[in-house]
Write a protein that holds these residues in place. Structure first.
Motif, PDB file in Angstrom:
ATOM      1  N   GLY A 131      70.072  -7.253  35.619  1.00 12.72           N
ATOM      2  CA  GLY A 131      70.862  -7.962  36.614  1.00 12.72           C
ATOM      3  C   GLY A 131      70.024  -8.530  37.752  1.00 12.72           C
ATOM      4  N   ILE A 132      68.835  -7.986  37.967  1.00 10.20           N
ATOM      5  CA  ILE A 132      67.949  -8.550  38.995  1.00 10.20           C
ATOM      6  C   ILE A 132      67.750 -10.040  38.736  1.00 10.20           C
ATOM      7  CG2 ILE A 132      65.567  -8.575  39.862  1.00 10.20           C
ATOM      8  CD1 ILE A 132      65.560  -5.513  39.561  1.00 10.20           C
ATOM      9  N   TRP A 133      67.634 -10.426  37.489  1.00 10.29           N
ATOM     10  CA  TRP A 133      67.408 -11.821  37.125  1.00 10.29           C
ATOM     11  C   TRP A 133      68.672 -12.532  36.647  1.00 10.29           C
ATOM     12  CZ3 TRP A 133      64.113  -7.814  35.899  1.00 10.29           C
ATOM     13  CH2 TRP A 133      62.874  -7.843  36.529  1.00 10.29           C
ATOM     14  N   ILE A 144      57.488  -4.219  45.100  1.00  7.14           N
ATOM     15  CA  ILE A 144      58.407  -3.098  45.297  1.00  7.14           C
ATOM     16  C   ILE A 144      59.556  -3.492  46.229  1.00  7.14           C
ATOM     17  CG2 ILE A 144      58.597  -0.785  46.306  1.00  7.14           C
ATOM     18  CD1 ILE A 144      55.774  -0.250  45.063  1.00  7.14           C
ATOM     19  N   ASN A 145      59.258  -4.251  47.285  1.00  3.31           N
ATOM     20  CA  ASN A 145      60.317  -4.739  48.170  1.00  3.31           C
ATOM     21  C   ASN A 145      61.269  -5.672  47.423  1.00  3.31           C
ATOM     22  OD1 ASN A 145      59.402  -3.297  50.384  1.00  3.31           O
ATOM     23  ND2 ASN A 145      58.182  -4.997  51.184  1.00  3.31           N
ATOM     24  N   ALA A 146      60.716  -6.529  46.574  1.00  6.21           N
ATOM     25  CA  ALA A 146      61.553  -7.441  45.788  1.00  6.21           C
ATOM     26  C   ALA A 146      62.433  -6.667  44.809  1.00  6.21           C
ATOM     27  CB  ALA A 146      60.674  -8.439  45.041  1.00  6.21           C
ATOM     28  N   VAL A 147      61.888  -5.596  44.222  1.00  5.48           N
ATOM     29  CA  VAL A 147      62.667  -4.753  43.312  1.00  5.48           C
ATOM     30  C   VAL A 147      63.816  -4.091  44.073  1.00  5.48           C
ATOM     31  CG1 VAL A 147      62.559  -2.604  41.969  1.00  5.48           C
ATOM     32  CG2 VAL A 147      60.832  -4.376  41.623  1.00  5.48           C
ATOM     33  N   ASN A 148      63.537  -3.590  45.261  1.00  2.23           N
ATOM     34  CA  ASN A 148      64.597  -2.995  46.089  1.00  2.23           C
ATOM     35  C   ASN A 148      65.721  -3.996  46.329  1.00  2.23           C
ATOM     36  OD1 ASN A 148      63.688  -0.354  46.533  1.00  2.23           O
ATOM     37  ND2 ASN A 148      62.401  -0.984  48.236  1.00  2.23           N
TER      38      ASN A 148
END
Length: 188
Positions: free
Chosen positions: A169-171, A97-101
């Motif tokens: 866009g995260i990746w 969840i922190n990485a997603v944020n």
């Protein structure tokens, strides 16, 4: 003797077909094609998400047709998927969840307000315990939105093309989760 040679030949051909149907990425095996909502998607590329010297997950990108243009992929209103195969016990629900944020912050250049509700719902899909070997499929289907599956079980769907653009866009953005993983997903 002829039967033995034919049997060996048939075994080798079948073995080659099976081995070509999957791709080894890090310690994970990804399929060459996936099908969601009746849409077959082809393997575009993959890589390993690392932090320090730890390999956290293998990630593969699947598209309707191959592309190496990150911007076009993020902007496209067509079916696509990212498969995340967790390969570390270091990944927990909280860390994911922190990485997603962080990923959404980077992907949107800090402008998460327009999709804040969608981001909160998406983070909820990772609230259950995450284990080494878990597989997440993050699938965008045109007209339906983003659906998340954990180990084949549907967690939920979020509609909206703008959310999909930020999510992928995260990746694939200019500030990806991992530059080598991005390059791998783009088949480079």
């Amino acid at each position: 003797m002829k039967k033995t040679i034919y049997a060996l030949f048939a075994f080798l051909i079948v073995g080659m077909s099976v081995s070509q149907a999957q791709i080894e990425i890090g310690s994970a095996t990804l399929p060459e094609t996936v099908t969601f909502e009746g849409q077959e998607l082809v393997y575009n590329g993959a890589g390993v998400r690392k932090k320090a010297w730890f390999k956290l997950y293998s990630g593969g990108l699947y598209l309707v047709k191959k592309s190496s243009d990150a911007k076009d992929i993020m902007e496209a209103d067509e079916s696509m998927a990212i498969k995340l195969h967790i390969t570390s016990r270091l990944i927990s629900s909280k860390k994911m969840i922190n990485a997603v944020n962080d990923g959404f912050e980077n992907s949107t250049n800090g402008n998460t307000a327009p999709i804040a509700t969608e981001i909160e719902k998406f983070k909820g899909f990772f609230s259950d315990e995450i284990n080494d070997g878990d597989i997440f499929d993050i699938v965008y289907t045109k007209g339906n939105g983003v659906t998340v599956y954990k180990n084949g079980t549907k967690k939920g769907t979020i509609s909206g093309l703008e959310f999909k653009k930020a999510l992928f866009g995260i990746w694939l953005s200019d500030k990806p989760a991992d530059k080598k993983l991005k390059k791998g997903m783009l088949g480079k």
